[in-house]
Design an enzyme around this catalytic site. Structure first.
Site, PDB file in Angstrom:
ATOM      1  N   ASP A  30     -16.830 121.933  62.936  1.00 42.27           N
ATOM      2  CA  ASP A  30     -15.383 121.884  62.725  1.00 42.27           C
ATOM      3  C   ASP A  30     -15.024 120.774  61.746  1.00 42.27           C
ATOM      4  O   ASP A  30     -14.085 120.013  61.958  1.00 42.27           O
ATOM      5  CB  ASP A  30     -14.648 121.692  64.063  1.00 42.27           C
ATOM      6  CG  ASP A  30     -13.148 121.990  63.953  1.00 42.27           C
ATOM      7  OD1 ASP A  30     -12.758 122.790  63.074  1.00 42.27           O
ATOM      8  OD2 ASP A  30     -12.372 121.417  64.737  1.00 42.27           O
ATOM      9  N   LYS A  32     -13.286 119.162  58.807  1.00 48.38           N
ATOM     10  CA  LYS A  32     -12.011 119.376  58.121  1.00 48.38           C
ATOM     11  C   LYS A  32     -11.425 118.011  57.819  1.00 48.38           C
ATOM     12  O   LYS A  32     -11.882 116.993  58.354  1.00 48.38           O
ATOM     13  CB  LYS A  32     -11.051 120.197  58.983  1.00 48.38           C
ATOM     14  CG  LYS A  32     -10.776 119.598  60.345  1.00 48.38           C
ATOM     15  CD  LYS A  32      -9.962 120.552  61.198  1.00 48.38           C
ATOM     16  CE  LYS A  32      -9.772 119.981  62.608  1.00 48.38           C
ATOM     17  NZ  LYS A  32      -9.075 120.920  63.480  1.00 48.38           N
ATOM     18  N   ASN A  35     -10.659 115.602  60.592  1.00 49.69           N
ATOM     19  CA  ASN A  35     -11.783 115.041  61.346  1.00 49.69           C
ATOM     20  C   ASN A  35     -12.599 114.046  60.527  1.00 49.69           C
ATOM     21  O   ASN A  35     -13.711 113.697  60.903  1.00 49.69           O
ATOM     22  CB  ASN A  35     -12.697 116.157  61.866  1.00 49.69           C
ATOM     23  CG  ASN A  35     -12.077 116.901  63.021  1.00 49.69           C
ATOM     24  OD1 ASN A  35     -11.159 116.406  63.673  1.00 49.69           O
ATOM     25  ND2 ASN A  35     -12.560 118.101  63.282  1.00 49.69           N
TER      26      ASN A  35
END
Length: 196
Positions: A30, A32, A35
């Site tokens: 995940d 992105k 993050n």
């Protein structure tokens, strides 16, 4: 207002940090912008390993990690086609997400327009739509002057820098087929280093 060269240097630091996780047999799944945290000193910190998976070191394909059927752990703008299809996830999946992040760093937009789309429409776009290369996206954007200003350059300078090698690099990172992407994050970082 970082210039494109400075954005690429920052991106290489992000790659090095993600490669460190991969070396520890962890796929983030995940990656992105939300993050990734950059400290005032320029240190990169990758956040939210909540859906990360351990790689299996003894498998024939050491980069393979399966998501159970029906599970959807992805952020639409950064999700790879294999994630959307619920297929095997690998370091190539993180390469794809980093390619999307690089596209956004270079152009200020995502390669796909998913706003206002249903989940089914988003999935179809991610799986099948071919995005514009970054230089085309930049040229055809609503406000290339503002985008160029945010990169401390003119629209023509930005488009010229993006044409060619950077278009090819980003396009390879976000290929639909995992086997045709860069196979490690280090390869992406090395390619950027060769660009300089």
């Amino acid at each position: 207002r970082l210039r494109i060269k400075d954005r690429l240097q920052l991106f290489r630091e992000i790659c090095n940090t993600v490669q460190y996780a991969h070396n520890k047999l962890i796929v983030h799944r995940d990656l992105k912008a939300g993050n990734i945290y950059v400290t005032n000193e320029g240190t990169i910190k990758i956040l939210d390993f909540g859906i990360a998976k351990m790689l299996e070191p003894n498998q024939h394909q050491p980069s393979a990690v399966m998501t159970l059927p029906g599970q959807k752990f992805w952020t639409p703008q950064y999700a790879s086609p294999e994630q959307v299809r619920g297929e095997t996830v690998s370091v190539s999946t993180d390469v794809y997400a980093l390619g999307i992040l690089l596209y956004k760093l270079l152009t200020s937009s995502y390669p796909y327009s998913l706003d206002g789309k249903s989940l089914a429409q988003m999935e179809e776009i991610i799986k099948h739509e071919e995005p514009l290369c970054p230089s085309q996206n930049f040229r055809l954007s609503d406000n290339p002057e503002k985008r160029a200003y945010n990169r401390n350059a003119s629209p023509g300078e930005c488009e010229n820098v993006l044409k060619g090698d950077l278009d090819a690099l980003v396009s390879k990172a976000i290929r639909k087929e995992p086997e045709y992407r860069y196979q490690t994050v280090k390869e992406v970082s090395d390619e950027i280093e060769r660009y300089f």
